[in-house]
Design an enzyme around this catalytic site. Structure first.
Site, PDB file in Angstrom:
ATOM      1  N   ARG A   1      -3.245 -11.916   2.834  1.00  0.00           N
ATOM      2  CA  ARG A   1      -4.515 -11.403   2.457  1.00  0.00           C
ATOM      3  C   ARG A   1      -4.249 -11.873   0.982  1.00  0.00           C
ATOM      4  O   ARG A   1      -3.113 -11.452   0.117  1.00  0.00           O
ATOM      5  CB  ARG A   1      -4.551 -10.074   2.298  1.00  0.00           C
ATOM      6  CG  ARG A   1      -4.626  -9.344   3.966  1.00  0.00           C
ATOM      7  CD  ARG A   1      -6.214  -9.727   4.481  1.00  0.00           C
ATOM      8  NE  ARG A   1      -7.418 -10.424   3.991  1.00  0.00           N
ATOM      9  CZ  ARG A   1      -8.590  -9.707   3.603  1.00  0.00           C
ATOM     10  NH1 ARG A   1      -8.416  -7.856   3.787  1.00  0.00           N
ATOM     11  NH2 ARG A   1      -9.331  -9.534   2.983  1.00  0.00           N
TER      12      ARG A   1
ATOM     13  N   TYR B   1      -0.744 -10.088  -0.102  1.00  0.00           N
ATOM     14  CA  TYR B   1       0.447  -9.571   0.998  1.00  0.00           C
ATOM     15  C   TYR B   1       0.110 -10.364   2.519  1.00  0.00           C
ATOM     16  O   TYR B   1      -0.634 -10.825   3.080  1.00  0.00           O
ATOM     17  CB  TYR B   1      -0.294  -7.819   1.438  1.00  0.00           C
ATOM     18  CG  TYR B   1      -1.216  -7.438   1.701  1.00  0.00           C
ATOM     19  CD1 TYR B   1      -1.863  -7.749   2.886  1.00  0.00           C
ATOM     20  CD2 TYR B   1      -2.350  -7.239   0.763  1.00  0.00           C
ATOM     21  CE1 TYR B   1      -2.051  -6.594   3.061  1.00  0.00           C
ATOM     22  CE2 TYR B   1      -2.749  -6.236   1.138  1.00  0.00           C
ATOM     23  CZ  TYR B   1      -3.352  -6.124   2.813  1.00  0.00           C
ATOM     24  OH  TYR B   1      -4.591  -6.085   2.368  1.00  0.00           O
TER      25      TYR B   1
ATOM     26  N   HIS C   1      -7.691  -8.472  -3.673  1.00  0.00           N
ATOM     27  CA  HIS C   1      -8.554  -7.362  -3.248  1.00  0.00           C
ATOM     28  C   HIS C   1      -8.249  -5.560  -3.034  1.00  0.00           C
ATOM     29  O   HIS C   1      -7.707  -4.786  -3.206  1.00  0.00           O
ATOM     30  CB  HIS C   1      -9.280  -7.773  -1.513  1.00  0.00           C
ATOM     31  CG  HIS C   1      -8.309  -7.198  -0.374  1.00  0.00           C
ATOM     32  ND1 HIS C   1      -6.918  -7.666  -0.424  1.00  0.00           N
ATOM     33  CD2 HIS C   1      -8.465  -6.165   0.313  1.00  0.00           C
ATOM     34  CE1 HIS C   1      -6.062  -7.079   1.052  1.00  0.00           C
ATOM     35  NE2 HIS C   1      -7.299  -6.525   0.964  1.00  0.00           N
TER      36      HIS C   1
ATOM     37  N   HIS D   1     -10.502  -2.532  -1.700  1.00  0.00           N
ATOM     38  CA  HIS D   1     -11.222  -2.170  -0.584  1.00  0.00           C
ATOM     39  C   HIS D   1     -12.232  -0.757  -0.919  1.00  0.00           C
ATOM     40  O   HIS D   1     -11.881   0.240  -2.498  1.00  0.00           O
ATOM     41  CB  HIS D   1     -10.394  -1.498   0.282  1.00  0.00           C
ATOM     42  CG  HIS D   1      -9.750  -2.210   1.312  1.00  0.00           C
ATOM     43  ND1 HIS D   1     -10.253  -2.225   2.746  1.00  0.00           N
ATOM     44  CD2 HIS D   1      -8.387  -2.621   1.143  1.00  0.00           C
ATOM     45  CE1 HIS D   1      -8.738  -3.479   2.987  1.00  0.00           C
ATOM     46  NE2 HIS D   1      -7.615  -2.980   1.765  1.00  0.00           N
TER      47      HIS D   1
ATOM     48  N   TYR E   1       0.649  -1.174   0.408  1.00  0.00           N
ATOM     49  CA  TYR E   1      -0.696   0.047  -0.156  1.00  0.00           C
ATOM     50  C   TYR E   1       0.213   1.797   0.269  1.00  0.00           C
ATOM     51  O   TYR E   1       1.710   1.231   0.581  1.00  0.00           O
ATOM     52  CB  TYR E   1      -1.107   0.084   1.409  1.00  0.00           C
ATOM     53  CG  TYR E   1      -2.302  -0.924   0.812  1.00  0.00           C
ATOM     54  CD1 TYR E   1      -3.093  -0.475   0.459  1.00  0.00           C
ATOM     55  CD2 TYR E   1      -1.978  -2.359   1.492  1.00  0.00           C
ATOM     56  CE1 TYR E   1      -4.590  -1.753   0.717  1.00  0.00           C
ATOM     57  CE2 TYR E   1      -3.131  -3.024   1.948  1.00  0.00           C
ATOM     58  CZ  TYR E   1      -3.890  -3.189   0.994  1.00  0.00           C
ATOM     59  OH  TYR E   1      -5.535  -3.419   0.973  1.00  0.00           O
TER      60      TYR E   1
END
Ligand SMILES: [Fe+2]
Length: 232
Positions: free
Chosen positions: A152, A142, A155, A157, A103
């Site tokens: 995870r 990640y 995906h 958000h 991120y």
């Protein structure tokens, strides 16, 4: 404007406390919930959110020669109400990891590299047919810093603002066929299998536009029996 606040559907919404997901114990109340009358601003605001905030474009995969690294994807989403009617004017915030699973955030100190050409977030508004589109790269998986091997799956958000503050939905979208979906503690915190399936996008058949990206379609239903589960 009368707004009916329905009780939470425990079967189709995530468990409040998830084993192996330590943050859930901090995010949920320890005491039973207490109903209180809602204030006018809670029921009616915010008015015309889309006009009062800055919208950030629907292309976060780079521009010109400066393209983000990863599989280019095109997301076509639709926001619907409980009757299947489109919900136009919904402000949607989107954020995701880059193609390597990192991120753009100071708290993400993962090993994966930053991609200078990947923006990582967008703020869009649905059109009259409830649609919005996003050109991006497929996010990488990640590792979660719980040190027990939980990763995870890829995906995206989403945070959606409806016509009142209380109609906000925070959720995630997953990719079909990813082996990490079956072991993800956040996705699988939703007890109902059909409800979990409503969090997974559909790959559109090759040949659909745009030609240079994999195209995924997804719908977000704000409430009702087929509501999209929340995912935080
Ligand atoms: Fe995430």
């Amino acid at each position: 404007m009368a707004i009916l606040i329905l009780p939470r559907d425990e079967r189709t919404q995530p468990l409040r406390i998830v084993a192996g997901y330590p943050q859930t114990a901090l995010r949920n109340p320890k005491q039973p919930l207490v109903r209180r009358p809602l204030t006018l601003s809670e029921l009616t605001g915010p008015l015309e959110v889309a006009k009062r905030i800055k919208l950030l474009g629907g292309d976060i995969a780079g521009h010109g020669d400066e393209q983000a690294i990863g599989q280019l994807i095109h997301l076509k989403l639709r926001v619907l109400d409980e009757d299947g009617a489109p919900v136009g004017g919904t402000v949607v915030e989107v954020w995701q990891a880059n193609g390597a699973g990192r991120y753009i955030h100071p708290n993400d100190d993962d090993h994966a590299p930053v991609d200078a050409n990947f923006y990582g977030a967008a703020r869009l508004v649905t059109d009259e047919s409830g649609r919005f589109e996003l050109r991006t790269v497929k996010p990488g998986a990640y590792p979660v810093p719980t040190k027990d091997g939980w990763w995870r799956p890829p995906h995206v958000h989403f945070s959606l603002f409806g016509k009142a503050w209380l109609s906000r939905l925070v959720t995630q979208m997953y990719f079909p066929g990813d082996p990490l979906n079956a072991q993800d503690r956040i996705l699988n915190a939703v007890p109902d299998a059909e409800a979990r399936q409503r969090l997974i996008a559909q790959l559109v058949a090759p040949g659909s536009e745009p030609y240079n990206a994999l195209v995924y379609e997804h719908q977000i239903v704000l409430r009702g029996r087929t509501a999209t589960p929340a995912q935080s």
